[in-house]
Design a protein around this motif. Structure first.
Motif, PDB file in Angstrom:
ATOM      1  N   PHE A 291       0.734  -1.348  -0.098  1.00  0.00           N
ATOM      2  CA  PHE A 291      -0.011  -0.006  -0.096  1.00  0.00           C
ATOM      3  C   PHE A 291       0.920   1.303   0.100  1.00  0.00           C
ATOM      4  O   PHE A 291       0.730   2.278  -0.618  1.00  0.00           O
ATOM      5  N   ARG A 292       1.936   1.341   0.794  1.00  0.00           N
ATOM      6  CA  ARG A 292       2.939   2.328   0.572  1.00  0.00           C
ATOM      7  C   ARG A 292       3.681   2.364  -0.635  1.00  0.00           C
ATOM      8  O   ARG A 292       3.803   3.632  -1.040  1.00  0.00           O
ATOM      9  N   VAL A 293       3.883   1.225  -1.258  1.00  0.00           N
ATOM     10  CA  VAL A 293       4.349   1.493  -2.841  1.00  0.00           C
ATOM     11  C   VAL A 293       3.312   2.145  -3.625  1.00  0.00           C
ATOM     12  O   VAL A 293       3.788   2.823  -4.379  1.00  0.00           O
ATOM     13  N   ALA A 294       2.244   1.493  -3.519  1.00  0.00           N
ATOM     14  CA  ALA A 294       1.102   2.138  -4.305  1.00  0.00           C
ATOM     15  C   ALA A 294       1.070   3.690  -4.307  1.00  0.00           C
ATOM     16  O   ALA A 294       0.843   4.471  -5.242  1.00  0.00           O
ATOM     17  N   ASP A 295       0.912   4.043  -3.020  1.00  0.00           N
ATOM     18  CA  ASP A 295       0.740   5.527  -2.726  1.00  0.00           C
ATOM     19  C   ASP A 295       2.077   6.353  -3.227  1.00  0.00           C
ATOM     20  O   ASP A 295       1.820   7.183  -3.900  1.00  0.00           O
ATOM     21  N   ALA A 296       3.266   5.891  -3.146  1.00  0.00           N
ATOM     22  CA  ALA A 296       4.535   6.484  -3.674  1.00  0.00           C
ATOM     23  C   ALA A 296       4.556   6.466  -4.996  1.00  0.00           C
ATOM     24  O   ALA A 296       5.110   7.334  -5.778  1.00  0.00           O
ATOM     25  N   LEU A 297       3.941   5.414  -5.920  1.00  0.00           N
ATOM     26  CA  LEU A 297       3.840   5.256  -7.261  1.00  0.00           C
ATOM     27  C   LEU A 297       3.083   6.269  -7.544  1.00  0.00           C
ATOM     28  O   LEU A 297       3.391   7.109  -8.885  1.00  0.00           O
ATOM     29  N   VAL A 298       1.827   6.508  -7.025  1.00  0.00           N
ATOM     30  CA  VAL A 298       0.994   7.529  -7.496  1.00  0.00           C
ATOM     31  C   VAL A 298       1.563   8.978  -7.216  1.00  0.00           C
ATOM     32  O   VAL A 298       1.709   9.748  -8.299  1.00  0.00           O
ATOM     33  N   GLY A 299       2.414   9.146  -6.383  1.00  0.00           N
ATOM     34  CA  GLY A 299       3.135  10.172  -6.141  1.00  0.00           C
ATOM     35  C   GLY A 299       4.140  10.719  -7.308  1.00  0.00           C
ATOM     36  O   GLY A 299       4.094  11.934  -7.710  1.00  0.00           O
ATOM     37  N   TRP A 300       4.715   9.666  -7.556  1.00  0.00           N
ATOM     38  CA  TRP A 300       5.839   9.783  -8.677  1.00  0.00           C
ATOM     39  C   TRP A 300       5.155  10.089  -9.921  1.00  0.00           C
ATOM     40  O   TRP A 300       5.872  10.951 -10.800  1.00  0.00           O
TER      41      TRP A 300
ATOM     42  N   ARG B 109       7.302  -3.955   9.938  1.00  0.00           N
ATOM     43  CA  ARG B 109       8.152  -2.714  10.068  1.00  0.00           C
ATOM     44  C   ARG B 109       7.830  -1.815   8.783  1.00  0.00           C
ATOM     45  O   ARG B 109       7.720  -0.615   8.833  1.00  0.00           O
ATOM     46  N   ARG B 110       7.264  -2.640   7.659  1.00  0.00           N
ATOM     47  CA  ARG B 110       6.743  -1.990   6.573  1.00  0.00           C
ATOM     48  C   ARG B 110       7.954  -0.719   6.329  1.00  0.00           C
ATOM     49  O   ARG B 110       7.592   0.352   6.246  1.00  0.00           O
ATOM     50  N   PRO B 111       9.195  -1.028   5.862  1.00  0.00           N
ATOM     51  CA  PRO B 111      10.122  -0.349   5.627  1.00  0.00           C
ATOM     52  C   PRO B 111      10.373   0.487   4.302  1.00  0.00           C
ATOM     53  O   PRO B 111      11.149   1.447   4.299  1.00  0.00           O
ATOM     54  N   ILE B 112       9.334   0.247   3.456  1.00  0.00           N
ATOM     55  CA  ILE B 112       9.564   0.793   2.225  1.00  0.00           C
ATOM     56  C   ILE B 112       9.220   2.387   2.203  1.00  0.00           C
ATOM     57  O   ILE B 112       8.022   2.558   2.468  1.00  0.00           O
ATOM     58  N   THR B 113       9.967   3.328   1.726  1.00  0.00           N
ATOM     59  CA  THR B 113       9.549   4.623   1.769  1.00  0.00           C
ATOM     60  C   THR B 113       9.337   4.903   0.484  1.00  0.00           C
ATOM     61  O   THR B 113       9.757   4.493  -0.444  1.00  0.00           O
ATOM     62  N   PRO B 114       8.938   6.036   0.010  1.00  0.00           N
ATOM     63  CA  PRO B 114       8.722   7.011  -1.345  1.00  0.00           C
ATOM     64  C   PRO B 114      10.077   7.019  -1.844  1.00  0.00           C
ATOM     65  O   PRO B 114      10.322   6.770  -2.988  1.00  0.00           O
ATOM     66  N   GLU B 115      11.093   7.100  -1.185  1.00  0.00           N
ATOM     67  CA  GLU B 115      12.482   7.380  -1.807  1.00  0.00           C
ATOM     68  C   GLU B 115      12.893   5.673  -2.315  1.00  0.00           C
ATOM     69  O   GLU B 115      13.654   5.925  -3.579  1.00  0.00           O
ATOM     70  N   HIS B 116      12.472   4.779  -1.515  1.00  0.00           N
ATOM     71  CA  HIS B 116      13.018   3.542  -2.246  1.00  0.00           C
ATOM     72  C   HIS B 116      12.153   3.321  -3.466  1.00  0.00           C
ATOM     73  O   HIS B 116      12.809   2.771  -4.693  1.00  0.00           O
ATOM     74  N   VAL B 117      10.884   3.589  -3.635  1.00  0.00           N
ATOM     75  CA  VAL B 117       9.891   3.409  -4.712  1.00  0.00           C
ATOM     76  C   VAL B 117      10.713   4.331  -5.915  1.00  0.00           C
ATOM     77  O   VAL B 117      10.646   3.802  -7.091  1.00  0.00           O
TER      78      VAL B 117
END
Length: 319
Positions: free
Chosen positions: A91-100, A128-136
Motif C-alpha cells: 500500500f505504501r508502494v502504491a501511494d509512492a507510485l501515484v506520487g511519482w 516494520r513496513r520499511p519501504i519509503t517513497p525514496e525506495h520506490v
C-alpha cells in the motif's frame, strides 16, 4: 540455469534472455538487506504506459494483494508501471507510485497503480513496513533496458520458494513477429523440479507464500488474448513443482507494447514462449539466489548448483 547446462524448451532466447529483450521495457530495483530487513522494490516500466497499454490479469489463487487488478480486468489496459514488493508494504508502494506519476503529469486526476506482492516475513520484519517513497522512486528512476539483476534483489530480497532461497528471475523467447519476456517474484511452496527431475530440500516454514509473474510482449495481441497468455504463465508454476497451496497468491500480469490484430490460431508459439520463459525465469530466481539469514535468525539456503548438475545430468536432461 544455462550456466549449469540446463536448457528449458526449444525456442530461442532474446539477446539478454530477459524481460528487457522486449523493446522499450525497462526494469529498476531497490534492495534493502540489513539483518532483520530483507525486502525491496522491483519496477517494470513499459514504454508508453501513460497512454494505456493492452493488458490482462490471471489469478491462479487470489490469496494476495494485487492493487489495481480490477480496473485492468474491466478496461483491459495498464496505465502505470508495474511494481512488486513485500506484502505489508504494497500500500505504501502504491501511494509512492501515484506520487511519482503525479509529479510527472500535472493534469492527472485519476491513476490506477498496479502493485503486487509476496510475503517475505520469513526473512524480513514485515511489520516494520520499511519501504519509503525514496525506495520506490529510486527503483523507478534507475530503470533501464539492461539485464535485470536476479536472485536476492529488489522485491525478491527476502523470498523463498520450493524449499530454497529464491527471489527475482527473468527470461525471454523470440517468436515470429516479436518477443515474449517474463519476470517473476518467487515465493511459493512445493518440490523443486528441474525438467522433470525432483531436487530435494528441507521444508521451510514460511506461510503466506505467493508468486507474481509479469509477462511482456511486443506482439499485436489484444487484452483477451493477453488473458490467455497470462493463464499459461500460471500453468508454468506446475512445471517447477509448485503445489499451489491455499495460502499462496499466484498472479500473472501480461501486457503488450504494441496494438494490432493477431489471430487466435497463431497463438500456439506465443503460448509456448510464455510457458518456457516463465519456467526458466522461475528456475533462474532460485539458482541466482544466495543463502540468506534474516529476521529471527531464520535461514533460507541456496539451491546447491552441484546437486542440480548431478541430478539433471544423471537423468540425461542437461545439455
Amino acid at each position: 540455469m544455462r550456466d549449469l547446462g540446463v536448457v528449458v524448451g526449444s525456442l530461442p532466447t532474446g539477446p539478454l534472455n530477459a524481460i528487457t529483450d522486449v523493446p522499450g521495457v525497462w526494469v529498476g530495483q531497490t534492495t534493502i538487506a540489513t539483518g532483520d530487513l530483507n525486502t525491496g522494490v522491483t519496477a517494470i516500466v513499459p514504454p508508453g504506459y501513460a497512454d494505456g497499454l493492452p493488458a490482462a490479469v490471471a489469478v491462479g489463487n487470489g490469496y494476495g494483494k494485487l492493487v489495481g487488478s480490477t480496473q485492468v480486468d474491466e478496461l483491459g489496459v495498464i496505465e502505470t508501471p508495474i511494481l512488486l514488493t513485500g506484502t505489508l508494504s504494497v500500500f505504501r508502494v502504491a501511494d509512492a507510485l501515484v506520487g511519482w506519476l503525479l509529479d510527472r503529469d500535472p493534469e492527472a486526476t485519476s491513476l490506477n497503480p498496479v502493485v503486487g506482492e509476496t510475503n517475505d516475513r520469513f526473512l524480513s520484519d514485515i511489520r516494520r513496513r520499511p519501504i519509503t517513497p525514496e525506495h520506490v522512486h529510486a527503483a523507478l528512476d534507475s530503470a533501464s533496458s539492461d539485464l535485470p539483476a536476479e536472485g536476492c534483489v529488489g522485491a525478491g530480497t527476502g523470498t523463498a520458494a520450493l524449499g530454497f532461497k529464491a527471489g527475482i528471475g527473468t527470461a525471454s523467447r523470440v517468436v515470429e513477429h516479436g518477443t515474449v519476456g517474463a519476470l517473476v517474484q518467487s515465493n511459493f511452496s512445493g518440490l523443486l523440479t528441474v525438467l522433470g527431475t525432483p531436487i530435494p530440500a528441507e521444508p521451510i516454514d514460511a506461510e503466506g507464500n505467493s508468486c507474481m509473474i509479469v509477462v511482456a510482449t511486443d506482439l499485436g495481441v489484444d487484452a483477451r488474448q493477453l488473458g490467455r497468455l497470462a493463464r499459461r504463465a500460471i500453468f508454468a508454476l506446475a512445471r517447477v513443482g509448485s503445489d499451489y497451496a491455499p495460502g499462496s497468491g499466484d498472479y500473472a500480469i501480461a501486457f503488450t507494447t504494441r496494438r494490432g490484430v493477431f489471430a487466435d490460431r497463431d497463438l500456439r508459439e506465443p503460448f509456448q514462449a510464455v510457458t518456457e520463459s516463465v519456467e526458466e525465469a522461475l528456475l533462474n530466481s532460485l539458482t541466482m539466489a544466495h543463502t540468506t539469514t534474516g529476521y529471527g535468525g531464520n535461514t533460507a539456503h541456496a539451491v546447491p548448483h552441484d546437486l542440480i548438475r548431478a541430478l539433471t545430468t544423471g537423468s540425461g536432461r542437461a545439455s
